[in-house]
Design an enzyme around this catalytic site. Structure first.
Site, PDB file in Angstrom:
ATOM      1  N   TYR A  59     -89.720  20.952  84.916  1.00  0.00           N
ATOM      2  CA  TYR A  59     -89.379  19.543  84.722  1.00  0.00           C
ATOM      3  C   TYR A  59     -90.573  18.691  85.149  1.00  0.00           C
ATOM      4  CZ  TYR A  59     -84.517  21.185  84.421  1.00  0.00           C
ATOM      5  OH  TYR A  59     -83.354  21.835  84.072  1.00  0.00           O
ATOM      6  N   PRO A 205     -73.579  18.314  80.596  1.00  0.00           N
ATOM      7  CA  PRO A 205     -72.143  18.296  80.859  1.00  0.00           C
ATOM      8  C   PRO A 205     -71.398  17.104  80.283  1.00  0.00           C
ATOM      9  CG  PRO A 205     -73.334  17.632  82.818  1.00  0.00           C
ATOM     10  CD  PRO A 205     -74.365  18.110  81.826  1.00  0.00           C
ATOM     11  N   GLY A 209     -70.073  13.852  72.066  1.00  0.00           N
ATOM     12  CA  GLY A 209     -70.218  13.616  70.638  1.00  0.00           C
ATOM     13  C   GLY A 209     -69.257  12.550  70.115  1.00  0.00           C
TER      14      GLY A 209
END
Length: 279
Positions: A59, A205, A209
């Site tokens: 990251y 999580p 949609g």
């Protein structure tokens, strides 16, 4: 509902954690827009009761681990830091598996330095590298644990067969697979983890949609509970299995506080059934 989970060889954590991917730059590449804001987000997470923070060497790369170390070290009692190794970066949104022994060993040494700690609470293999013998990768994880570099080992984006193979070399205490309201392709892995007491860390999580549209089941639930769609998505995950450890991520304190409020949201059985059937 059980609010904590005991990660073997690590300790007890609150089940709603914090994912530190978004405290880096666009494409999970480079510096955030404001490094002090990123540090403030991490500190605020702990103030809100988060004691399980998930990051990775990739990251940034390295940026997320550095910010966590700057913000929290020396770490408050009870705070668990999980990191990952096994993906290299060649640019924004570009990720490539690399699991060679020397590379994993090197990355753990770098993570220890950036996180400003003597031991990594939980090291997760970010991906199994198809170009490196699997035995070599699992043996390396086991040796890092034996050497005291890491307390415990987890895997990411794996199958049940992968978990069982890795378990021949080292105890697997967590699995981090993509899982949310619209992607339940790892349902069998979740069932396996639930049966065997392995922590399941769902990435992405809060993705709901079209279910989060005003006319969708998540949208309806959000209105019913005066909550946000993200809070509903997180509450649903927490009620799906006692081994579920969601780690919503953000670079915003306001968004962080919104996400953490999901720990206080309990969905009724009818709502859970509607969401269960919505995929």
């Amino acid at each position: 509902m059980q609010t904590t989970f005991d990660i073997d060889a690590v300790g007890t954590v609150n089940r709603l954690g914090f994912g530190a991917m978004r405290i880096t730059g666009p494409g999970i590449w480079g510096e955030p827009a404001d490094r002090e804001t990123a540090r403030a987000v991490v500190r605020r997470a702990v103030e809100l009761g988060v004691d399980f923070i998930d990051t990775a060497d990739s990251y940034g790369p390295d940026v997320s681990e550095q910010i966590i170390g700057e913000a929290l070290a020396p770490y408050p009692d009870g705070v668990t830091i999980a990191t990952k190794a096994g993906l290299v970066r060649t640019g924004p949104d570009e990720w490539w598996p690399l699991g060679r022994r020397e590379y994993l060993q090197q990355q753990v040494e770098m993570s220890l330095r950036y996180l400003r700690t003597d031991v990594i609470d939980l090291l997760q293999l970010h991906r199994i590298d198809a170009g490196t013998p699997r035995q070599e990768q699992f043996e390396t994880l086991a040796q890092l644990r034996t050497d005291g570099k890491v307390r415990a080992v987890g895997l990411s984006q794996v199958s049940i067969a992968d978990i069982e193979e890795a378990q021949q070399y080292v105890p697997v205490v967590t699995v981090q697979n993509r899982y949310n309201l619209v992607d339940r392709s790892s349902a069998d892995v979740l069932d396996y983890c639930t049966e065997h007491g392995i922590g399941f860390i769902p990435w992405a999580p809060v993705d709901a949609g079209d279910l989060a549209s005003p006319d969708g089941p998540v949208g309806h639930a959000a209105k019913r509970y005066d909550a946000t769609p993200a809070q509903v998505a997180l509450a649903w995950l927490l009620q799906t299995s006692p081994v579920m450890l969601p780690i919503p991520g953000t670079g915003s304190i306001a968004h962080l506080e919104e996400n953490m409020a999901a720990a206080d949201l309990t969905l009724d059985a009818e709502t859970v059934a509607e969401l269960d059937a919505a995929a």
